[in-house]
Write an enzyme that holds these catalytic residues in place. Sequence first.
Site: not given
Ligand code: FAD
Ligand code: NAD
Length: 475
Positions: A44, A46, A189, A208, A242, A282, A330, A454
């Site tokens: 699954g 991240t 995030i 920010e 920061v 990020g 995702a 509606h």
């Molecule tokens: P990942 O999900 O990161 O999966 C990569 C996998 O590869 C991991 O399980 C890792 O352990 C494994 N891996 C890495 N290197 C190796 C290796 N060498 N050998 C074996 N395994 C390895 N996106 C959304 O669309 N909607 C959301 O609501 C959303 N919420 C988020 C909330 C948070 C707090 C965070 C951090 C992210 C969120 N995201 C969301 C972003 C989303 O999680 C990622 O965009 C998505 O998981 C990317 O999928 P991926 O398969 O590319 O990578």
């Molecule tokens: P983000 O790119 O969404 O936001 C990062 C923010 O930090 C930006 O506004 C940027 O200007 C700011 N920033 C960067 N450097 C800084 C600094 N030195 N000081 C102060 N502010 C700074 O990144 P995120 O919130 O960390 O999320 C990471 C990724 O995870 C994103 O690409 C997002 O798409 C994905 N994610 C998606 C969801 C969702 O789809 N609902 C939820 C969580 C995470």
Amino acid sequence: MADAASQTYDVVIIGGGPGGYNAAIRAGQLGLKAALVEKRSTLGGTCLNVGCMPSKALLHASELYEAANNEFAGIGIDVKPKLNLAQMHKAKDDSVEALTKGIEFLMKKNKVDVVKGFGRIAGQGKVEVEAEGGAKTTLETKNIVIATGSEPTPLPGVDFEDGKVIDSTGALFLPKVPKHLIVIGAGVIGLELGSVWRRLGAQVTVVEFLDKVGAGMDGEVATAFQRGLTKQGMTFRMGTKVTGAKTSKDGVELTLEPAQKSENGGGEAETLKGDVVLVAIGRRPYTAGLGLETVGVTPDQRGFIANDHFKTSAPGVWVIGDVTHGPMLAHKAEEDAVAVIELIAGKPGHVDYDLVPSVIYTGPEVAWVGKTEEALKAAGVNYKKGKFPFAANSRAKINHETEGFVKVLADAATDKVLGVHIYGPQAGELIGEACMTMAFGGASEDVARTCHPHPTRSEAFRQAAMGVEGWTMQA
Ligand code: FAD
Ligand code: NAD
């Protein structure tokens, strides 16, 4: 698992997140012999383990907690809620466990071999997997798909420290509600997890760098969204960077400076104290130990593996999801996954990145797809705009969810929908209709003349679409 070492796979996928597991499913469906390599004990990635799913569990629970505190009495339900944070975490963890087990089931259903361990490319057509105890297996394969995802970007000068300076994973598991949570980064995030802890009782300050929240969303939406979050009690320090952090037993002291120096070179440094700091600036691609050098692939300056229709520079090595270019989402990884496997299977495979929607699951939500007004202006596109407030939508009114609006942007000459931006209740659910409209090259008139149920919030989308031609009826 079958005897992985004794056979040649059509495809070995490294990484079991939304990119990797969806690629594995599609490979199984198309009759390809596939293996999925994952270093975590659960599948699954991240998204399921420390991203989308646990964050949405906390967003859901904290939203109900806040409603019970602030809204229930107004609609005639008298309760006195008491936070049981340990149970909230347990409910989240149970849901995550069920979801990750669901992926294991889907691997079996699609006859995919799951190989648990760290995957390393060991030359063309070879993936070496090191299991937890150190045992190594080499998988032979015609194609390798890299789906290794991403990790939080650290901030120089602000070192992570357990429980004090944390990343998103730390913020999903805090054992108690911080008194003052400082969030660095007003992106997805920061605003989602900042909302969770504010609702549960923390004072939340968001620092920010830029002067707009929401990492690239439409400017008009960003302004309304920030105003809404401020009304809820979040404090923003915009245009601020920061420069350092000092931790002590009481918490963390950050040093802040204006992001842009004033003309006289000034801009006073100041300090801000909190008990927990969430760094959310990020994510960066994850390729550590992957053995890219064995196939001559070099990540770009920011660490991403470049692709041309998912092909890397090495024959038979493909890349999808967060570790390559495009939005780190995702559902984007899932789109990549389907396309890459269809290409490997000799079919056409394509992703239209203009149609990848974004959602921020705050209360209310923000969702958008296509171009922002700023992007259309910068590209010199002549567009028309329709806008409709949720304050005039009957369902939103009856549910006391009147904050926000829907905005539809359409080409002035052809009426083709170019972008839809929603700040309001259920925006994440509503945006699907906009994606569908745009996928079919729909015009605003197509939406405006489609009967909508509606009373639903979806009528706000229709009314905004009517507004493009100036005939919004209900506002
Ligand atoms: P990942 O999900 O990161 O999966 C990569 C996998 O590869 C991991 O399980 C890792 O352990 C494994 N891996 C890495 N290197 C190796 C290796 N060498 N050998 C074996 N395994 C390895 N996106 C959304 O669309 N909607 C959301 O609501 C959303 N919420 C988020 C909330 C948070 C707090 C965070 C951090 C992210 C969120 N995201 C969301 C972003 C989303 O999680 C990622 O965009 C998505 O998981 C990317 O999928 P991926 O398969 O590319 O990578
Ligand atoms: P983000 O790119 O969404 O936001 C990062 C923010 O930090 C930006 O506004 C940027 O200007 C700011 N920033 C960067 N450097 C800084 C600094 N030195 N000081 C102060 N502010 C700074 O990144 P995120 O919130 O960390 O999320 C990471 C990724 O995870 C994103 O690409 C997002 O798409 C994905 N994610 C998606 C969801 C969702 O789809 N609902 C939820 C969580 C995470």
